[in-house]
Design an enzyme around this catalytic site. Structure first.
Site, PDB file in Angstrom:
ATOM      1  N   ARG A 179      39.934  32.126  50.972  1.00 33.79           N
ATOM      2  CA  ARG A 179      40.213  33.551  50.750  1.00 33.79           C
ATOM      3  C   ARG A 179      39.415  34.434  51.707  1.00 33.79           C
ATOM      4  O   ARG A 179      39.853  35.505  52.080  1.00 33.79           O
ATOM      5  CB  ARG A 179      39.847  33.935  49.306  1.00 33.79           C
ATOM      6  CG  ARG A 179      40.873  33.476  48.280  1.00 33.79           C
ATOM      7  CD  ARG A 179      40.807  34.352  47.044  1.00 33.79           C
ATOM      8  NE  ARG A 179      39.661  34.088  46.201  1.00 33.79           N
ATOM      9  CZ  ARG A 179      39.543  33.061  45.376  1.00 33.79           C
ATOM     10  NH1 ARG A 179      40.496  32.163  45.301  1.00 33.79           N
ATOM     11  NH2 ARG A 179      38.473  32.914  44.617  1.00 33.79           N
ATOM     12  N   TYR A 197      40.923  37.620  53.734  1.00 34.43           N
ATOM     13  CA  TYR A 197      40.391  38.990  53.713  1.00 34.43           C
ATOM     14  C   TYR A 197      40.026  39.447  55.124  1.00 34.43           C
ATOM     15  O   TYR A 197      40.264  40.599  55.503  1.00 34.43           O
ATOM     16  CB  TYR A 197      39.170  39.084  52.785  1.00 34.43           C
ATOM     17  CG  TYR A 197      39.468  38.719  51.359  1.00 34.43           C
ATOM     18  CD1 TYR A 197      40.734  38.952  50.809  1.00 34.43           C
ATOM     19  CD2 TYR A 197      38.516  38.115  50.536  1.00 34.43           C
ATOM     20  CE1 TYR A 197      41.019  38.607  49.503  1.00 34.43           C
ATOM     21  CE2 TYR A 197      38.799  37.775  49.224  1.00 34.43           C
ATOM     22  CZ  TYR A 197      40.053  38.015  48.711  1.00 34.43           C
ATOM     23  OH  TYR A 197      40.338  37.667  47.420  1.00 34.43           O
ATOM     24  N   TYR A 201      46.670  47.663  44.910  1.00 36.38           N
ATOM     25  CA  TYR A 201      47.008  48.022  43.528  1.00 36.38           C
ATOM     26  C   TYR A 201      45.735  48.361  42.767  1.00 36.38           C
ATOM     27  O   TYR A 201      44.639  47.963  43.152  1.00 36.38           O
ATOM     28  CB  TYR A 201      47.833  46.919  42.843  1.00 36.38           C
ATOM     29  CG  TYR A 201      47.042  45.730  42.354  1.00 36.38           C
ATOM     30  CD1 TYR A 201      46.796  44.645  43.179  1.00 36.38           C
ATOM     31  CD2 TYR A 201      46.566  45.680  41.042  1.00 36.38           C
ATOM     32  CE1 TYR A 201      46.078  43.550  42.720  1.00 36.38           C
ATOM     33  CE2 TYR A 201      45.858  44.591  40.573  1.00 36.38           C
ATOM     34  CZ  TYR A 201      45.615  43.539  41.421  1.00 36.38           C
ATOM     35  OH  TYR A 201      44.901  42.462  40.973  1.00 36.38           O
TER      36      TYR A 201
HETATM   37  C1  LIG Z   1      41.107  41.272  42.743  1.00 38.60           C
HETATM   38  S1  LIG Z   1      40.909  42.082  41.214  1.00 38.60           S
HETATM   39  C2  LIG Z   1      41.780  43.584  41.512  1.00 38.60           C
HETATM   40  C3  LIG Z   1      41.371  44.701  40.604  1.00 38.60           C
HETATM   41  C4  LIG Z   1      42.070  46.018  40.944  1.00 38.60           C
HETATM   42  N1  LIG Z   1      41.663  46.471  42.256  1.00 38.60           N
HETATM   43  C5  LIG Z   1      41.787  47.113  39.926  1.00 38.60           C
HETATM   44  O1  LIG Z   1      41.526  48.236  40.338  1.00 38.60           O
HETATM   45  O2  LIG Z   1      41.847  46.862  38.726  1.00 38.60           O
HETATM   46  C6  LIG Z   1      41.972  41.127  40.194  1.00 38.60           C
HETATM   47  C7  LIG Z   1      41.506  41.147  38.757  1.00 38.60           C
HETATM   48  O3  LIG Z   1      41.759  42.439  38.212  1.00 38.60           O
HETATM   49  C8  LIG Z   1      42.141  42.311  36.862  1.00 38.60           C
HETATM   50  N2  LIG Z   1      43.550  42.715  36.732  1.00 38.60           N
HETATM   51  C9  LIG Z   1      44.478  42.777  37.694  1.00 38.60           C
HETATM   52  N3  LIG Z   1      45.669  43.154  37.179  1.00 38.60           N
HETATM   53  C10 LIG Z   1      45.478  43.313  35.856  1.00 38.60           C
HETATM   54  C11 LIG Z   1      46.303  43.677  34.773  1.00 38.60           C
HETATM   55  N4  LIG Z   1      47.593  43.952  34.931  1.00 38.60           N
HETATM   56  N5  LIG Z   1      45.753  43.729  33.542  1.00 38.60           N
HETATM   57  C12 LIG Z   1      44.453  43.468  33.344  1.00 38.60           C
HETATM   58  N6  LIG Z   1      43.623  43.116  34.319  1.00 38.60           N
HETATM   59  C13 LIG Z   1      44.120  43.042  35.569  1.00 38.60           C
HETATM   60  C14 LIG Z   1      42.024  40.825  36.498  1.00 38.60           C
HETATM   61  O4  LIG Z   1      40.703  40.584  36.008  1.00 38.60           O
HETATM   62  C15 LIG Z   1      42.259  40.195  37.848  1.00 38.60           C
HETATM   63  O5  LIG Z   1      41.779  38.880  37.902  1.00 38.60           O
END
Ligand SMILES: C[S@@+](CC[C@H](N)C(=O)[O-])C[C@H]1O[C@@H](n2cnc3c(N)ncnc32)[C@H](O)[C@@H]1O
Length: 275
Positions: free
Chosen positions: A73, A77, A99
Site C-alpha cells: 500500500r 500511496y 471520500y
Molecule cells: C482509509 S480510512 C478512510 C476514512 C475516511 N477518510 C473518513 O473520513 O472517514 C477507512 C476506514 O474508515 C472507516 N470507514 C470508511 N467507510 C465507512 C463507512 N461507510 N462506515 C463506517 N466507517 C467507515 C472504516 O474504519 C474504514 O476501515
C-alpha cells in the site's frame, strides 16, 4: 510576500453519503479546478464527479500495485501522491478528492500538501464529513460525554498503547486487523482473536461492542450491530467497518485536583456540579 508557483492543490472530501454530505466549497473546487484527481470508491459518487469535473483522473486502479511482488500500500500511496504532484507541477489547479474527510485516516492528501508546499506551490485542505462524524450522529454518541480515543486497529495491536476503558474507543479499519504485509484488504478470525485478547486486557469479554457501517447512499441501511467482544472473531467485518467500543467502567474522580481547584476558587464546588 512569498511568490507561489502557478500550480495549486486543494484536497477536498466528498463526505460518506452520496448526495448531501459534500460541502459547497468542496463542490465549487470540484467544478472549477483544471483537473480532479480522486480515489472515491462509491460508483455513483464517482460518476457524478466525472460528470461535473473539467478533467478527471481516477486513482482507484493504483491499489492493484499491491498485487505486484515486493510492492505494498505504501507504493500505491506514493504513486497517488506523484500523480497529484505531476499535475500541480504542470501549473494546473488540482482538486484531489477523497471520500469522507480528506485528511482523516487518509495519508495521501497530507503527503501531497506537504510536498507541494515544500516545492513552493499553494496547497490546502478543506474539511469533509468523516465516518466518525456520521457515527456520532447515527449512534447518538457525544465524544464529550466520556471522552474519546480513536486509532487504527493494527496500530493499536502492534504498539504498546494505554487504553482508557472509561472513555469511548473507536478502532478504524478492524476489517484489516493485523494485516502486516500492507498488501491485502482483509483480516481473519485468528487475527481478530489476537485483537480480542489485547482488548480483554482492559474490557470484559462480554462487553458490548458496535460494528458500524454508515450508509453510503440513500437506499442503503446503516449497520449498527451490537455484539459481545468475545464474538468479534466470528463476525463479518468489511473494509468500511468501524469498531466502536463504549466505556466499560465509570470515570473515577481525581479528588486531589478537585481540592486544588477549590483551594483557588472564589466559590468551591462539588465534583457533580462541575464538567
Ligand atoms: C482509509 S480510512 C478512510 C476514512 C475516511 N477518510 C473518513 O473520513 O472517514 C477507512 C476506514 O474508515 C472507516 N470507514 C470508511 N467507510 C465507512 C463507512 N461507510 N462506515 C463506517 N466507517 C467507515 C472504516 O474504519 C474504514 O476501515
Amino acid at each position: 510576500m512569498i511568490n507561489k508557483k502557478q500550480g495549486k492543490l486543494i484536497c477536498v472530501g466528498t463526505g460518506m453519503r452520496m448526495a448531501g454530505q459534500l460541502t459547497p466549497i468542496a463542490q465549487s473546487y470540484i467544478e472549477t479546478s483544471d483537473v480532479v484527481i480522486a480515489a472515491v470508491p462509491n460508483i455513483f459518487a464517482r460518476k457524478w464527479l466525472q460528470g461535473i469535473a473539467k478533467e478527471y483522473i481516477c486513482l482507484l486502479g493504483y491499489y492493484s500495485d499491491c498485487d505486484v511482488e515486493g510492492k505494498s500500500r505504501r507504493d500505491t500511496y506514493r504513486r497517488m501522491v506523484d500523480t497529484i504532484l505531476a499535475q500541480v507541477r504542470a501549473g494546473k489547479t488540482v482538486c484531489a478528492a477523497f471520500y469522507g474527510h480528506p485528511g482523516v485516516f487518509a495519508c495521501v492528501g497530507h503527503m501531497a500538501i506537504l510536498e507541494a508546499r515544500a516545492e513552493g506551490y499553494s496547497a490546502q485542505m478543506e474539511p469533509g464529513i468523516s465516518a466518525e462524524d456520521c457515527l456520532v450522529a447515527d449512534l447518538g454518541i457525544d465524544p464529550a460525554q466520556f471522552g474519546a480515543q480513536s486509532m487504527e486497529t493494527t496500530q493499536f495491536m502492534i504498539y504498546q498503547r494505554k487504553i482508557d476503558p472509561t472513555a469511548l474507543l473507536i478502532l478504524w479499519q478492524p476489517g484489516l486487523a493485523g494485516e502486516l504485509s500492507l498488501k491485502r484488504f482483509d483480516t481473519n478470525p485468528a487475527r481478530l482473536q489476537i485483537l480480542v485478547n489485547k482488548l480483554a486486557r482492559d474490557y470484559p469479554l462480554d462487553h458490548p461492542v458496535i460494528l458500524y457501517e454508515a450508509a453510503t447512499h440513500p437506499l442503503e441501511q446503516t449497520r449498527m450491530d451490537t455484539i459481545l467482544l468475545k464474538d468479534l472473531p466470528a463476525a463479518s467485518l468489511q473494509q468500511i467497518t468501524t469498531l466502536v467500543i463504549p466505556p466499560a467502567r465509570a470515570m473515577q474522580p481525581d479528588q486531589d485536583i478537585v481540592d486544588q481547584l477549590n483551594a483557588i476558587a472564589a466559590t468551591p464546588v462539588r465534583l457533580e456540579q462541575a464538567a
